[in-house]
Design an enzyme around this catalytic site. Structure first.
Site: not given
Lengths: 385, 215
Positions: A141, A133
């Protein structure tokens, strides 16, 4: 040439937000201990991770962002100042020496790359990596530096190879996808729970790449409550067609283990069955298309007691052509970790059967996934005609 | 949101004396389906759609060919009582016009001149912008009692977790008349702490919201 190497340094465990945070690299320890207990991993197989240099991090990340991460980890800025960079949030809190810890995860993946691309081993595994991410100038994330994006850029620059990135994490591999969205020499493939509800919300079939890179980004968003069979049907069909279409020089797989029924963050309701099949097909295709070159990293996986150690062990076992283990887990391992685990450990390689109550609308969910697969692969299939 | 925020300003227009062939070519080249027809003062005097063009042309199945049809002026085929919009119209009202009048394009007129165009695709795009995930985020649906202050209670709870709200939609609950569904997009990967908190405070959280599957 070695068959496979296992990248690990105990210092990789220092990538730790807090005791209560769902992302916990103690998973690495649990997995290694399980593999050693069944005599499938020896110290000779393990190579230490190295620290990625700033120059390497800058293959993908903004120097200013790297500077913020360094400062945050050394207590030189507040959470408020770091927040525009995605750091100091509930997802990605500040922790001491976060730059150093993150660089070691990246360096681990680069070690894996060098071993495979220099022909020192056919396959390499860095379970500490897979932080898909991470963005150019922003943590997201649970991911600070995106080891996978960096490693792929590194492969391009140092070895001029075409990479197929395959992401089986339950969350969309957005950071990697956007990094190579315009790049036709990298193909990104992500199978995940639909972003209708789940983070990060992207990963629609219509995200196919941009400009020169159009047609080298593939997404397979699955319905919540998909279960094993529909997941595997989509994964196997999609991966075979995409690899045949793209013909990579090297296969790079991200192996998040968070699609399982026990995982607290997702709703795909898969079982250990998919973790037996995912590496098996990757392994087979790496030999068929890439002369065996296969780099694998970890990723998500938030039931670190009941799911991740078993799931990740299966990758290493597959890499080394061990038969798929069945029956009881080693008694020593169970006794050792049960003391710490807040939940009863699963004592066998297989999951209890049944694992959950039957899902209403199962047939419709499978039908929808099958329809999604046809649309997602349409670009390949129509080109063949 | 108002029309001038979503309308296309580079409008491809023709005049009544241009030919059917001109319209056909322009539609093919620019991949468009609607062409406003303007006079010398840029007043909208008509509109021709791809449907009108197709209707005017002879069927490709017919033997006889009539090449002169291509050279006929557009004014013979165009719609003359065109529904137009204004840059200050609300986008919601445009949607109602499209829906009720069964049309899919609105030339935008201001000061008597053609200044823009809005099509159903532009409207759909505006809707995509409203509901889509443009930044990494999780979405949770919550069933709320239809009464004062419940939304504020939810948001206060989210604020406690320092989570950034990226979008909120409120829509009718098809299963329950006295409640609504709110759909909140928040910038975080792990919304479990918020969800637990919401449930502990008596809110019904649908995450994910799959009708017929309550797990």
């Amino acid at each position: 040439m070695k068959n496979a190497v296992f990248v690990y340094s105990p210092e990789q465990l220092s990538y730790k937000f807090s005791d209560s945070h769902p992302f916990n690299h103690k998973r690495l320890l649990l997995t290694i201990d399980l593999l050693k207990n069944i005599d499938a991993l020896s110290d000779d197989d393990i190579i230490p991770a190295r620290v990625a240099t700033d120059e390497e991090l800058e293959l993908v990340h903004d120097p200013k962002y790297i500077d913020i991460v360094k400062k945050a980890g050394h207590g030189l800025i507040t959470a408020e100042q770091a927040e525009p960079y995605g750091i100091g949030t509930e997802d990605t809190p500040i922790f001491p020496n976060m730059h150093e810890a993150s660089s070691l995860l990246v360096g681990g993946t680069l070690q894996a790359v060098d071993y495979v691309m220099q022909g020192k081993s056919k396959h390499a595994l860095n379970l500490g990596g897979g932080l898909h991410h991470g963005f150019r100038g922003r943590a997201s994330g649970f991911c600070i530096y995106n080891d996978s994006s960096i490693a792929i850029r590194y492969i391009q620059e140092k070895y001029q190879a075409r990479v197929l990135y395959v992401d089986t994490d339950a969350h969309h591999g957005d950071g990697v996808q956007w990094t190579f969205y315009d790049d036709p020499s990298v193909c990104t493939f992500s199978i995940h729970e639909t972003g209708r509800y789940l983070f990060p919300g992207t990963g629609n079939i219509s995200e196919r790449g941009n400009g020169q890179g159009y047609g080298t980004s593939f997404n397979f968003p699955l319905e919540a409550f998909t279960e094993d069979n529909s997941f595997l049907m989509v994964y196997e069909k999609a991966l075979r067609e995409v690899i045949e279409y793209f013909k990579p020089d090297v296969l790079f797989t991200q192996n998040g283990a968070d699609a399982h029924y026990f995982d607290p963050l997702t709703h795909l309701y898969a079982s250990m069955k998919i973790y037996r099949e995912i590496p098996k097909l990757a392994h087979e295709l790496a030999h068929e298309y890439c002369d065996g070159r296969w780099i694998a990293v970890g990723g998500g996986g938030y039931d670190m007691w009941r799911v991740v150690p078993r799931a990740w062990s299966l990758i290493w076992l597959e890499m080394n052509d061990y038969p798929i283990p069945t029956g009881k887990l080693p008694e020593d391992w169970l006794n050792k970790w049960q003391k710490e685990a807040p939940v009863p450990l699963i004592p066998t390689w297989e999951d209890p059967n049944p694992l959950f109550e039957p899902i209403p609308r199962k047939a419709e969910i499978e039908e929808k996934n099958a329809q999604m697969l046809i649309k997602a692969l349409n670009i390949i299939r129509s080109e063949k005609k | 949101m108002i029309v001038e925020q979503i309308m296309k300003r580079d409008v491809y227009a023709l005049t009544p004396k241009d030919t059917l062939n001109d319209a056909l070519k322009l539609m093919r080249e620019k991949s468009i389906r609607h062409i406003p027809i303007v006079d010398d003062e840029e007043n909208v005097v008509g509109l021709i759609t791809s449907h009108d063009v197709k209707n005017a042309l002879p069927s490709c199945l017919k033997e006889e060919n009539n090449p002169t049809i291509y050279d006929t002026p557009i004014e013979k085929f165009m719609v003359k009582d065109v529904i137009v919009g204004h840059p200050l119209d609300f986008v919601e009202d445009v949607a109602i016009t499209f829906y009720e009048s069964k049309i899919s394009c609105l030339p935008i007129v201001s000061g008597g001149k053609l200044v823009g165009i809005v099509t159903s695709s532009d409207l759909l795009y505006a809707y995509i912008e409203l509901t889509g995930a443009h930044q990494p985020s999780s979405k949770i649906d919550i069933r709320l009692k239809d009464k004062v202050g419940t939304l504020a209670d939810v948001l206060t709870l989210i604020k406690k977790h320092h989570a950034n709200v990226l979008s909120i939609l409120v829509f009718p609950d098809t299963e329950n008349n006295d409640s609504r569904i709110i759909s909140i997009r928040i910038r975080m990967m792990n919304p479990l702490s918020i969800i637990t908190d919401l449930r502990n405070n008596g809110f019904e959280v649908l995450w994910p919201n799959v009708p017929g599957v309550n797990l």
